[in-house]
Write an enzyme that holds these catalytic residues in place. Structure first.
Site, mmCIF file in Angstrom:
data_model
loop_
_atom_site.group_PDB
_atom_site.id
_atom_site.type_symbol
_atom_site.label_atom_id
_atom_site.label_comp_id
_atom_site.label_asym_id
_atom_site.label_seq_id
_atom_site.Cartn_x
_atom_site.Cartn_y
_atom_site.Cartn_z
ATOM 1 N NE ARG A 95 -4.178 -1.530 0.147
ATOM 2 C CZ ARG A 95 -5.241 -1.769 0.911
ATOM 3 N NH1 ARG A 95 -5.527 -0.970 1.905
ATOM 4 N NH2 ARG A 95 -6.024 -2.785 0.635
ATOM 5 N NE ARG A 115 -7.048 4.974 2.380
ATOM 6 C CZ ARG A 115 -7.805 4.028 2.929
ATOM 7 N NH1 ARG A 115 -9.054 4.280 3.248
ATOM 8 N NH2 ARG A 115 -7.299 2.841 3.175
ATOM 9 N NE ARG A 155 -9.764 8.680 -2.476
ATOM 10 C CZ ARG A 155 -10.200 8.302 -1.288
ATOM 11 N NH1 ARG A 155 -10.215 7.022 -0.979
ATOM 12 N NH2 ARG A 155 -10.589 9.181 -0.402
ATOM 13 C CG ASP A 210 -8.589 -3.513 -4.458
ATOM 14 O OD1 ASP A 210 -8.067 -2.882 -3.526
ATOM 15 O OD2 ASP A 210 -9.325 -4.511 -4.281
ATOM 16 C CE1 TYR A 249 -12.701 -8.097 1.339
ATOM 17 C CE2 TYR A 249 -10.952 -9.528 0.521
ATOM 18 C CZ TYR A 249 -11.396 -8.560 1.406
ATOM 19 O OH TYR A 249 -10.546 -8.050 2.359
HETATM 20 O O1 CP3 Z 1 0.210 0.348 -3.275
HETATM 21 C C1 CP3 Z 1 -0.194 -0.841 -3.374
HETATM 22 O O2 CP3 Z 1 0.006 -1.701 -2.501
HETATM 23 C C2 CP3 Z 1 -0.873 -1.282 -4.658
HETATM 24 C C3 CP3 Z 1 -2.287 -1.248 -4.742
HETATM 25 C C4 CP3 Z 1 -3.156 -2.196 -3.914
HETATM 26 C C5 CP3 Z 1 -4.354 -1.765 -3.301
HETATM 27 N N1 CP3 Z 1 -4.982 -2.851 -2.766
HETATM 28 C C6 CP3 Z 1 -4.837 -0.367 -3.300
HETATM 29 C C7 CP3 Z 1 -5.930 0.017 -2.398
HETATM 30 C C8 CP3 Z 1 -3.038 -3.566 -3.675
HETATM 31 C C9 CP3 Z 1 -1.909 -4.514 -4.048
HETATM 32 C C10 CP3 Z 1 -4.203 -3.969 -2.953
HETATM 33 C C11 CP3 Z 1 -4.482 -5.354 -2.549
HETATM 34 C C12 CP3 Z 1 -5.693 -5.655 -1.784
HETATM 35 N N2 CP3 Z 1 -6.929 -5.101 -1.904
HETATM 36 C C13 CP3 Z 1 -5.783 -6.694 -0.817
HETATM 37 C C14 CP3 Z 1 -4.652 -7.628 -0.445
HETATM 38 C C15 CP3 Z 1 -3.676 -6.999 0.479
HETATM 39 C C16 CP3 Z 1 -4.220 -6.700 1.845
HETATM 40 O O3 CP3 Z 1 -4.326 -5.514 2.169
HETATM 41 O O4 CP3 Z 1 -4.549 -7.657 2.566
HETATM 42 C C17 CP3 Z 1 -7.094 -6.703 -0.324
HETATM 43 C C18 CP3 Z 1 -7.636 -7.634 0.737
HETATM 44 C C19 CP3 Z 1 -7.822 -5.703 -1.035
HETATM 45 C C20 CP3 Z 1 -9.267 -5.364 -0.887
HETATM 46 C C21 CP3 Z 1 -9.442 -3.986 -0.396
HETATM 47 N N3 CP3 Z 1 -9.163 -2.857 -1.111
HETATM 48 C C22 CP3 Z 1 -9.948 -3.592 0.865
HETATM 49 C C23 CP3 Z 1 -10.390 -4.538 1.974
HETATM 50 C C24 CP3 Z 1 -9.961 -2.210 0.882
HETATM 51 C C25 CP3 Z 1 -10.518 -1.311 1.950
HETATM 52 C C26 CP3 Z 1 -9.571 -1.096 3.064
HETATM 53 C C27 CP3 Z 1 -8.953 0.270 2.989
HETATM 54 O O5 CP3 Z 1 -7.746 0.357 3.229
HETATM 55 O O6 CP3 Z 1 -9.694 1.223 2.722
HETATM 56 C C28 CP3 Z 1 -9.405 -1.751 -0.351
HETATM 57 C C29 CP3 Z 1 -9.216 -0.356 -0.755
HETATM 58 C C30 CP3 Z 1 -7.863 0.042 -1.269
HETATM 59 N N4 CP3 Z 1 -7.058 -0.699 -2.087
HETATM 60 C C31 CP3 Z 1 -7.230 1.304 -1.054
HETATM 61 C C32 CP3 Z 1 -6.028 1.290 -1.750
HETATM 62 C C33 CP3 Z 1 -5.015 2.414 -1.880
HETATM 63 C C34 CP3 Z 1 -7.823 2.460 -0.263
HETATM 64 C C35 CP3 Z 1 -8.848 3.081 -1.147
HETATM 65 C C36 CP3 Z 1 -8.976 4.568 -1.001
HETATM 66 O O7 CP3 Z 1 -8.168 5.325 -1.572
HETATM 67 O O8 CP3 Z 1 -9.947 4.971 -0.350
#
Ligand code: CP3
Length: 336
Positions: A21, A25, A34, A71, A144
């Protein structure tokens, strides 16, 4: 590329570093981009803006690898399942009760947008920065798709795995094939290596872990390696516990991400000799900074000295991490 040298078994020192990540944010420029995109999914599917947010943390901190901004739930969306992100609540999908209606050809535009981002990134990144393509592990993506949201231990998925195992296995077979095609397309578009996020591997008992996590991960690794001789794949079976050694042995993965709870010294003993690890700094330490972070970083570095290792966290960066702590982390690692 230091990251690829490590994945080829070379003990590079100081170790290459990137953070799960790392585009997110905690960076004001991420939030601005974003906002320009409108919402998170639109950002993922806009190749120009997704390229921009991937590059932001590379410019700021000089990480050794960039990870495609997307994602793991973009794949179910490409297969035809609705996806939305409720503000501050995470992903929401209509819980799946049949496979009919899902297919790879459902939304080719989604696919094409992601591949365009990969191609843009490989062209824009410095030659020494590795580009990591990724997908969710099939079990995690299925969690999911079947529960429709995260936040708990995926109770519907857990029940279905016992009560309707045929349905779950059919879904996993379909996801495994879709994931192979999706990752192959990322390699063709320019990804230097790949990562499989099996973030919820740890919710399954051992027998299901073997069928639902290890078997599909092994098929993905085998298929990609059969088609791409030198491709390196990092697995992340989060919370695998004592199943970690079996996961590494049976899947044929090149490196394994360690979650926060795992003691790296025990992981070294549990896995085949020469296993390459990535992780496992507690993300909370990156938020706290100061002596607690510095001490843990130095201790982790000492425990992997002489091994091929990829420095990373045990899970993703949280939005409350102060940027200067990331900068300090990089200093500590690089002054070694
Ligand atoms: O920078 C990076 O790591 C690359 C991009 C990336 C994201 N998600 C961006 C993201 C990657 C590789 C993921 C993987 C992901 N997504 C996983 C596996 C890794 C982990 O965290 O366990 C999972 C389970 C998801 C599903 C997911 N996406 C969830 C549960 C959420 C909500 C939680 C949160 O942090 O808000 C997301 C949203 C998400 N994916 C964000 C980002 C930057 C936040 C979204 C935003 O900008 O509001």
């Amino acid at each position: 590329m230091k990251l690829l040298q490590v994945l080829n078994g070379k003990a590079v020192w100081p170790p290459p570093v990137w953070l799960m990540r790392q585009a997110g944010r905690y960076l004001p420029e991420y939030k601005a981009t974003r906002a320009k995109a409108g919402d998170f999914i639109s950002l993922c599917l806009n190749p120009v803006l997704a390229t921009e947010v991937t590059l932001q943390p590379i410019r700021k901190f000089g990480f050794d690898a960039a990870i495609l901004f997307s994602d793991i739930l973009i794949l179910p969306m490409a297969l035809g399942q609705e996806l939305r992100f409720a503000e501050g609540e995470g992903p929401r999908l209509p819980p799946l009760s049949s496979l009919s209606g899902l297919s790879l050809e459902k939304a080719p535009g989604i696919y094409a947008a992601v591949m365009q981002t990969v191609a843009n990134l490989r062209a824009a990144l410095p030659p020494e920065t590795a580009l990591i393509g990724f997908a969710g592990g099939p079990a995690t993506v299925a969690c999911y798709m079947l529960d429709g949201q995260g936040g708990g231990d995926f109770p519907r998925t857990r029940r279905l795995a016992y009560e309707n195992p045929g349905f779950v296995t059919d879904l996993l077979d379909m996801l495994t094939e879709a994931t192979i095609a999706y990752l192959q397309a990322q390699v063709d578009a320019g990804a230097d290596c790949l990562m499989l996020f099996e973030s919820w591997a740890g919710i399954f008992p051992a027998a299901q872990f073997r069928n639902l996590v290890i078997a599909p991960n092994r098929r993905i690794v085998a298929a990609l390696k059969a088609r791409n001789q030198d491709i390196k794949i990092i697995g992340f079976p989060r919370l695998a516990g004592l199943m970690l050694g079996e996961y590494v042995r049976e899947t044929g993965i090149d490196a394994v991400g360690l979650d926060t709870v795992t003691d790296i010294t025990q992981a070294i003993q549990a896995c085949p000799p020469n296993t390459i690890f990535q992780g496992n700094l507690d993300p909370l330490l990156l938020r706290l900074g100061g002596p607690a972070m510095e001490h843990a970083v130095r201790r982790l570095l000492a425990s992997v000295q002489g091994r091929p290792h990829i420095f990373n966290l045990g899970h993703g960066i949280t939005p409350d991490v102060p940027e200067q702590n990331v900068a300090r982390l990089m200093e500590i690692i690089r002054e070694n």
